[in-house]
Motif scaffolding. Structure first.
Motif, PDB file in Angstrom:
ATOM      1  N   GLU A   1       0.821  -1.218   0.000  1.00 59.94           N
ATOM      2  CA  GLU A   1       0.000   0.000   0.000  1.00 59.94           C
ATOM      3  C   GLU A   1       0.855   1.268   0.000  1.00 59.94           C
ATOM      4  O   GLU A   1       0.353   2.353  -0.264  1.00 59.94           O
TER       5      GLU A   1
ATOM      6  N   ASP B   1       7.459  -5.221  -7.808  1.00 55.68           N
ATOM      7  CA  ASP B   1       6.476  -5.016  -8.879  1.00 55.68           C
ATOM      8  C   ASP B   1       6.521  -6.263  -9.760  1.00 55.68           C
ATOM      9  O   ASP B   1       7.559  -6.593 -10.326  1.00 55.68           O
TER      10      ASP B   1
ATOM     11  N   PRO C   1      -3.463  -7.222  -8.449  1.00 54.31           N
ATOM     12  CA  PRO C   1      -2.601  -6.052  -8.673  1.00 54.31           C
ATOM     13  C   PRO C   1      -1.160  -6.470  -8.896  1.00 54.31           C
ATOM     14  O   PRO C   1      -0.703  -7.501  -8.386  1.00 54.31           O
TER      15      PRO C   1
ATOM     16  N   SER D   1       1.570  -6.349  -4.803  1.00 54.64           N
ATOM     17  CA  SER D   1       0.723  -6.912  -3.751  1.00 54.64           C
ATOM     18  C   SER D   1       1.515  -7.924  -2.956  1.00 54.64           C
ATOM     19  O   SER D   1       2.564  -8.404  -3.394  1.00 54.64           O
TER      20      SER D   1
ATOM     21  N   LEU E   1      -8.928  -1.512  -9.239  1.00 60.83           N
ATOM     22  CA  LEU E   1      -7.478  -1.440  -9.105  1.00 60.83           C
ATOM     23  C   LEU E   1      -6.940  -0.184  -9.787  1.00 60.83           C
ATOM     24  O   LEU E   1      -6.091   0.521  -9.233  1.00 60.83           O
TER      25      LEU E   1
ATOM     26  N   ALA F   1      -3.336   1.371  -9.372  1.00 60.58           N
ATOM     27  CA  ALA F   1      -2.588   0.128  -9.537  1.00 60.58           C
ATOM     28  C   ALA F   1      -2.684  -0.403 -10.960  1.00 60.58           C
ATOM     29  O   ALA F   1      -3.704  -0.249 -11.639  1.00 60.58           O
TER      30      ALA F   1
END
Length: 289
Positions: free
Chosen positions: A64, A94, A132, A135, A159, A164
């Motif tokens: 987050e 990522d 996403p 995450s 998302l 995202a």
């Protein structure tokens, strides 16, 4: 223990409550004479420079606040040893790293990334997964059947509304045979676990689901070990990770495919393997010295 070498295991509020490995890791490190402490990565006032090493463990709320998290990791890496290194954290937080691994010849679950502003292109046949690109713990992840296409589009839109990038992947038909998690310590295979499927019901987004249902020891096949080694060999840079978890499943033809390569904060299932705990402790002790 004021004269002992201090080592911090970076965690989070969820990690302090849920990380099964953390107490055993702390106890084993203290038994080796280290001043081992567990500290939330975003704790105010903690002096990370006083540590000979900081080992990232259960920082499970980073998704987050990824920008804030990477800035923290950068600051820590500037004053002490950080495991795993900051370059790996940037790359691995990522999941677009999957495209890079696929381009290097690693068999991965076919993945389409849908950035904000791009229309979702959903599979025309079979079940699929939406999640996403940044995450942890399968949060905001759901499985969909073809009858749920409208719900899947709303999921992607939600998302995107949060800024995202979404991922769309086929739901592997043999996932009921178990997801495999191969753990490597210091670049060497340590142990493996197998768990049941997490996304058990199509069309349901449930962030409170059990993350590792039906967890059992697993003896990986030669093909699984080869795939895990290929995935690790394709990681950019020259650093040997302190730890890595390679998550695999079976494709329709029975061959293993990479689901995720976990280099940041994976559950390592240390308490399920005594040899692994000793190996982890040895590595942290060596690197801290």
């Amino acid at each position: 223990m004021s004269d002992a070498i201090r080592v911090a295991l970076a965690t989070s509020t969820p990690g302090l409550a849920l990380d099964r490995d953390l107490p055993a890791m702390l106890a084993a490190l203290r038994a080796r004479g280290l001043d081992a402490v567990a500290v939330c990565w975003d704790a105010e006032g903690f002096d990370w420079s006083a540590c000979a090493a900081v080992v990232i463990r259960s920082t499970w709320d980073y998704a987050e606040r990824r920008t804030h998290y990477l800035a923290w990791a950068e600051a820590v890496a500037a004053v002490t040893r950080l495991d795993n290194p900051i370059a790996l954290l940037r790359w691995n937080t990522d999941k677009r790293y999957l495209h890079e691994l696929a381009a290097r010849g690693v068999p991965v679950v076919p993945t389409r990334f849908v950035a904000p502003g791009e229309p979702p292109i959903l599979p025309e046949h079979g079940e699929f997964v939406v999640k996403p690109a940044v995450s942890a713990g399968a949060r905001d992840t759901a499985r969909y059947a073809q009858r749920h296409r409208d719900a899947a589009r709303r999921h992607v839109a939600a998302l995107h509304a949060g800024g995202a990038t979404a991922m769309v992947q086929p739901y592997l038909s043999r996932i009921d045979e178990g997801e495999r998690a191969l753990v490597f310590l210091g670049g060497a295979f340590s142990h493996a676990m197998r768990k049941g499927p997490v996304l058990t019901e199509p069309g349901v987004l449930d962030n409170d689901r059990e993350a590792h249902p039906g967890l059992l020891p697993h003896q990986p096949s030669a093909a699984e070990l080869d795939l895990a080694a290929a995935a690790l060999a394709a990681v950019p840079g020259s650093h040997t990770p302190l730890y890595a978890r390679v998550d695999l499943a079976l494709a329709d033809d029975g061959s293993p495919v990479l689901m995720e390569l976990e280099l940041v904060e994976p559950n390592l299932f240390i308490i399920d393997d005594d040899t692994a705990l000793r190996r982890f402790t040895d590595l942290v002790h060596e690197r801290a010295r």
